[in-house]
Design a protein around this motif. Structure first.
Motif, PDB file in Angstrom:
ATOM      1  N   TRP A 377      26.397  63.592  21.020  1.00  0.00           N
ATOM      2  CA  TRP A 377      27.186  63.019  20.088  1.00  0.00           C
ATOM      3  C   TRP A 377      26.700  61.699  19.621  1.00  0.00           C
ATOM      4  N   HIS A 378      26.001  60.947  20.430  1.00  0.00           N
ATOM      5  CA  HIS A 378      25.459  59.438  19.885  1.00  0.00           C
ATOM      6  C   HIS A 378      24.086  59.944  19.126  1.00  0.00           C
ATOM      7  N   SER A 379      23.505  61.058  19.333  1.00  0.00           N
ATOM      8  CA  SER A 379      22.032  61.046  18.625  1.00  0.00           C
ATOM      9  C   SER A 379      22.242  61.747  17.287  1.00  0.00           C
ATOM     10  N   GLN A 380      23.189  62.930  17.295  1.00  0.00           N
ATOM     11  CA  GLN A 380      23.406  63.431  16.064  1.00  0.00           C
ATOM     12  C   GLN A 380      24.723  63.319  15.458  1.00  0.00           C
ATOM     13  N   GLY A 381      25.753  62.632  15.903  1.00  0.00           N
ATOM     14  CA  GLY A 381      27.047  62.339  15.149  1.00  0.00           C
ATOM     15  C   GLY A 381      27.944  63.476  15.370  1.00  0.00           C
ATOM     16  N   MET A 382      27.514  64.767  15.958  1.00  0.00           N
ATOM     17  CA  MET A 382      28.240  65.752  15.978  1.00  0.00           C
ATOM     18  C   MET A 382      27.627  66.797  17.110  1.00  0.00           C
ATOM     19  N   LEU A 383      28.675  67.616  17.405  1.00  0.00           N
ATOM     20  CA  LEU A 383      28.007  68.482  18.470  1.00  0.00           C
ATOM     21  C   LEU A 383      27.474  69.676  18.205  1.00  0.00           C
ATOM     22  N   ASP A 384      27.967  70.228  16.948  1.00  0.00           N
ATOM     23  CA  ASP A 384      27.009  71.610  16.289  1.00  0.00           C
ATOM     24  C   ASP A 384      27.001  71.177  15.051  1.00  0.00           C
ATOM     25  N   GLU A 385      25.689  71.021  14.234  1.00  0.00           N
ATOM     26  CA  GLU A 385      25.387  70.667  13.357  1.00  0.00           C
ATOM     27  C   GLU A 385      25.595  71.706  12.283  1.00  0.00           C
ATOM     28  N   SER A 386      25.631  73.055  12.920  1.00  0.00           N
ATOM     29  CA  SER A 386      25.685  74.414  11.925  1.00  0.00           C
ATOM     30  C   SER A 386      27.087  74.352  11.488  1.00  0.00           C
ATOM     31  N   GLU A 387      27.985  73.830  12.236  1.00  0.00           N
ATOM     32  CA  GLU A 387      29.422  73.743  11.544  1.00  0.00           C
ATOM     33  C   GLU A 387      29.834  72.872  10.285  1.00  0.00           C
ATOM     34  N   LEU A 388      28.713  71.943  10.391  1.00  0.00           N
ATOM     35  CA  LEU A 388      28.858  71.225   9.049  1.00  0.00           C
ATOM     36  C   LEU A 388      28.218  72.021   7.711  1.00  0.00           C
ATOM     37  N   VAL A 390      28.137  75.124   7.335  1.00  0.00           N
ATOM     38  CA  VAL A 390      28.489  76.443   7.127  1.00  0.00           C
ATOM     39  C   VAL A 390      29.341  76.715   5.964  1.00  0.00           C
ATOM     40  N   GLN A 391      29.846  75.688   5.435  1.00  0.00           N
ATOM     41  CA  GLN A 391      30.695  75.882   3.961  1.00  0.00           C
ATOM     42  C   GLN A 391      29.883  75.782   3.020  1.00  0.00           C
ATOM     43  N   LEU A 392      28.601  75.123   3.042  1.00  0.00           N
ATOM     44  CA  LEU A 392      27.624  75.120   1.896  1.00  0.00           C
ATOM     45  C   LEU A 392      27.218  76.270   1.564  1.00  0.00           C
ATOM     46  N   PRO A 393      26.994  76.549   0.179  1.00  0.00           N
ATOM     47  CA  PRO A 393      26.097  77.922  -0.158  1.00  0.00           C
ATOM     48  C   PRO A 393      24.863  77.601   0.376  1.00  0.00           C
ATOM     49  N   ASP A 394      24.123  79.335   0.284  1.00  0.00           N
ATOM     50  CA  ASP A 394      22.885  79.449   0.972  1.00  0.00           C
ATOM     51  C   ASP A 394      21.773  78.597   0.314  1.00  0.00           C
ATOM     52  N   LYS A 395      22.185  78.365  -0.935  1.00  0.00           N
ATOM     53  CA  LYS A 395      20.944  77.501  -1.597  1.00  0.00           C
ATOM     54  C   LYS A 395      20.948  76.226  -1.010  1.00  0.00           C
ATOM     55  N   MET A 396      22.282  75.643  -0.940  1.00  0.00           N
ATOM     56  CA  MET A 396      22.246  74.160  -0.583  1.00  0.00           C
ATOM     57  C   MET A 396      21.720  73.965   0.969  1.00  0.00           C
ATOM     58  N   ARG A 397      21.983  75.188   1.754  1.00  0.00           N
ATOM     59  CA  ARG A 397      21.495  74.844   3.396  1.00  0.00           C
ATOM     60  C   ARG A 397      20.219  75.212   3.195  1.00  0.00           C
ATOM     61  N   LEU A 398      19.699  75.972   2.384  1.00  0.00           N
ATOM     62  CA  LEU A 398      17.902  75.860   2.227  1.00  0.00           C
ATOM     63  C   LEU A 398      17.299  74.653   1.776  1.00  0.00           C
ATOM     64  N   ASP A 399      18.038  73.935   0.975  1.00  0.00           N
ATOM     65  CA  ASP A 399      17.371  72.599   0.710  1.00  0.00           C
ATOM     66  C   ASP A 399      17.530  71.619   1.568  1.00  0.00           C
ATOM     67  N   ILE A 400      18.642  71.681   2.244  1.00  0.00           N
ATOM     68  CA  ILE A 400      18.823  70.815   3.313  1.00  0.00           C
ATOM     69  C   ILE A 400      17.770  70.976   4.699  1.00  0.00           C
ATOM     70  N   ALA A 401      17.633  72.194   4.889  1.00  0.00           N
ATOM     71  CA  ALA A 401      16.846  72.840   5.959  1.00  0.00           C
ATOM     72  C   ALA A 401      15.192  72.531   5.522  1.00  0.00           C
ATOM     73  N   ILE A 402      14.914  72.367   4.126  1.00  0.00           N
ATOM     74  CA  ILE A 402      13.738  72.278   3.958  1.00  0.00           C
ATOM     75  C   ILE A 402      13.409  70.529   4.061  1.00  0.00           C
ATOM     76  N   ASP A 403      14.206  69.906   3.522  1.00  0.00           N
ATOM     77  CA  ASP A 403      14.044  68.513   3.536  1.00  0.00           C
ATOM     78  C   ASP A 403      13.838  67.995   5.264  1.00  0.00           C
ATOM     79  N   VAL A 404      14.797  68.582   6.133  1.00  0.00           N
ATOM     80  CA  VAL A 404      14.708  68.424   7.568  1.00  0.00           C
ATOM     81  C   VAL A 404      13.297  68.816   8.235  1.00  0.00           C
ATOM     82  N   ASN A 405      13.369  70.110   8.180  1.00  0.00           N
ATOM     83  CA  ASN A 405      12.200  71.003   9.051  1.00  0.00           C
ATOM     84  C   ASN A 405      10.996  71.270   8.486  1.00  0.00           C
TER      85      ASN A 405
END
Length: 596
Positions: A377-388, A390-405
């Motif tokens: 909780w203290h390191s991520q601010g959430m327990l499961d980041e995939s829940e955050l 899941v509501q985004l479109p596939d293209k936006m999830r890809l954009d976030i994944a590219i910037d992070v990983n």
């Protein structure tokens, strides 16, 4: 001298022969590998980066890179040379945009701030100037100066900004000037803007400077709500602004009530009864204090005497109860939204503790589970980041994944040279996992079905006779377990224990996810298969062949001469022993006799 020259030439010939032997052996290995596995591609796995473009010379013949950084910022005036500021030139060349995106343009948010400041000036000070004797003939010109400055901001907002706002029509973003202007003229916003700029100031010449004539200026409330939406969208902690705004609502209600109380006191006569304001001290502070006690229903107020005072007090009580209950409810919603994540975390942790207590889980296991909850909780601010996401479109999830990983995954040697789109599809399958100190990430001998990428923290690879010696420490950005994704036939067993050294955040890519992706990228699948075989082959070699510790040789053994090359030397030797090939053949026989 002749002997030294002969030894030098023999050393050169020996080195050349060794090089030829190595090249023949490498070629034989490649041909053999090609015959065994037809899917193996050539060694050119990754495209070679094109050389950087040469700098283009300036019209004067001098390269732009060679110019001093300050040469463009000097101007001559009369006999002197002055240095100009770079921002001044950019300011002069700045052109106002023909269209403005109201959702992302920060300049528009800044302009809305000035519009809201002008609106607040009217909303807060018009009641004060109407009720309290703060506007006098001596300072009337200062009040009017700020009033008309606010009117100018209103007018510029109508003529320049609102007519340039982009809008969506039929799914398309409209940027045409005429269409944007017509859209604004047809909107409710335009009607309210025209209404709030009604020129009632001309009545000043007949009734005097009465602040109530500027009351329509308070109708520009739509700009205030739009500013709230835009500001909350760019703030990292928007709930703080919501709390401040809700508090401002309460303060404004008390402000208006204090102005009404002073007006009622002046209407009844200052100091005429015990209920009205007696005219002593600071009039605004005293009236504001009375408004606070009335709206919050603290009590302790003097009883009203006249009918006007009784009706006024009753209305104040009713309004105060309603307004105060609305403020409390809104504040509760703001605080509840701000702490929704924390509430969810506590609920999950309480449910887990209840479950562990019901099944009598050992205390040390319960402590590790609690530690995992708290650190995650203290390191991520959430327990499961995939829940955050899941509501985004596939293209936006890809954009976030590219910037992070992407920066981490692109450095993995196994995936270098693969299709870029395959890497993007793989990024969406990565799963984040947190390991506690001394947790086993994987154990020696178990079947490997995942690849691990270290996002934060460190892990230690253990080995040795007792299996507890630290062989190597892997840090953030390192990758391990990648061979298990493509290995087959028993080659996917773990070869060492990997333990988390402290808290470690890892990305996990499962084998089944990679296989589902590689179905659509056959060329990348061939390349990965080749790389995996090479890595397995290098891992299966003895330590002496891999350059590991072994018996050190003073003179390493020389590789044998290929049979094809020996046959060529024999043929040339029969043609004449004194020819250069004949001397080479004689040298080979001498070297072979020395080795035996």
């Amino acid at each position: 001298r002749l002997g030294s020259a002969s030894s030098l030439s023999s050393a050169v010939i020996n080195a050349r022969l060794q090089e030829l032997v190595r090249l023949f052996r490498d070629r034989t290995e490649r041909v053999k590998e090609k015959l065994i596995d037809p899917d193996v591609t050539s060694d050119d796995e990754s495209p070679v980066a094109s050389p950087a473009a040469a700098p283009v010379p300036a019209p004067g013949g001098e390269l732009e890179e060679d110019k001093p950084p300050g040469d463009d910022h000097y101007c001559e005036m009369l006999c002197c040379t002055f240095k100009c500021q770079p921002w001044l030139g950019r300011l002069k060349s700045y052109q106002f945009p023909s269209s403005i995106d109201p959702l992302t343009n920060l300049m528009y948010v800044l302009w809305l701030f000035f519009v809201v400041m002008a609106w607040n000036w009217n909303c807060w000070l018009i009641p004060v100037r109407w009720a309290f004797p703060y506007q006098t003939p001596a300072n009337i010109h200062y009040w009017l100066l700020v009033d008309y400055l606010c009117d100018l901001i209103y007018l510029l907002d109508m003529l320049i900004f609102q007519t340039r706002l982009q809008f969506v029509q039929g799914g398309d973003i409209i940027t045409d000037k005429k269409a944007m202007k017509e859209n604004y003229l047809r909107s409710q916003r335009f009607k309210m803007d025209v209404l709030c700029l009604l020129p009632l100031d001309f009545f000043y010449f007949k009734v005097g400077v009465n602040p109530l004539l500027r009351f329509p200026r308070c109708l520009k409330y739509m700009a205030f709500f739009e500013f709230n939406n835009r500001l909350e969208a760019i703030l990292t902690k928007a709930y703080i602004y919501r709390v401040i705004r809700t508090t401002a609502y309460l303060l404004y209600s008390l402000h208006v009530n204090s102005c009404l109380y002073y007006w009622a006191s002046a209407y009844e006569g200052l100091g005429s009864t015990t209920w009205v304001y007696d005219g002593e001290g600071n009039s605004y502070i005293r009236c504001y204090y009375w408004a606070v006690k009335t709206l919050i229903t603290i009590g302790g107020l003097p009883d009203p005497k006249t009918l006007f005072e009784i009706v006024f007090q009753l209305l104040n009580y009713f309004t105060g109860v309603f307004a105060f209950s609305v403020m409390i409810g809104q504040m509760r919603d703001v605080v509840g939204a701000a702490t929704a994540g924390q509430t969810y975390y506590r609920s999950c942790m309480d449910s887990t503790i209840k479950y562990m207590n019901f099944y009598k889980i050992p205390r040390n296991v319960q402590n590790r589970v609690k530690t995992w909850y708290e650190y995650t909780w203290h390191s991520q601010g959430m327990l499961d980041e995939s829940e955050l996401l899941v509501q985004l479109p596939d293209k936006m999830r890809l954009d976030i994944a590219i910037d992070v990983n992407y920066n981490i995954v692109s450095k993995v040697a196994l995936f270098q040279g693969c299709d870029r789109q395959m890497i993007f599809d793989m990024l969406k399958r990565l799963r984040s996992v947190v390991y506690l100190p001394n947790d086993y990430v994987c154990k020696k001998g178990e079947i490997g079905r995942e690849m691990y990428i270290i996002q934060a923290g460190q892990v230690q690879v253990l080995g040795g006779p007792d299996g507890k010696s630290v062989l190597v420490t892997l840090k953030a950005g390192s990758v391990f377990g990648e061979i298990s994704l493509l290995a087959a036939g028993g080659g996917n067993r773990r070869t060492a224990n990997v333990v988390a050294h402290g808290f470690a955040n890892l990305f996990i890519l499962e084998k089944k996810d990679l296989n589902e992706i590689l179905v659509h990228y056959p060329e990348s699948q061939k390349l990965l298969r080749k790389k995996a075989k090479k890595m397995l082959k290098s891992n299966s070699k003895p330590k002496d062949e891999r350059g590991g510790p072994g018996d050190a040789l003073i003179i390493p053994p020389k590789a044998g001469t290929p049979k094809l090359f020996q046959a060529a030397l024999a043929a040339t030797g029969r043609s004449g022993g004194k020819a250069p090939p004949g001397r080479l053949r004689w040298r080979l026989k001498e070297l072979k006799a020395m080795r035996q």
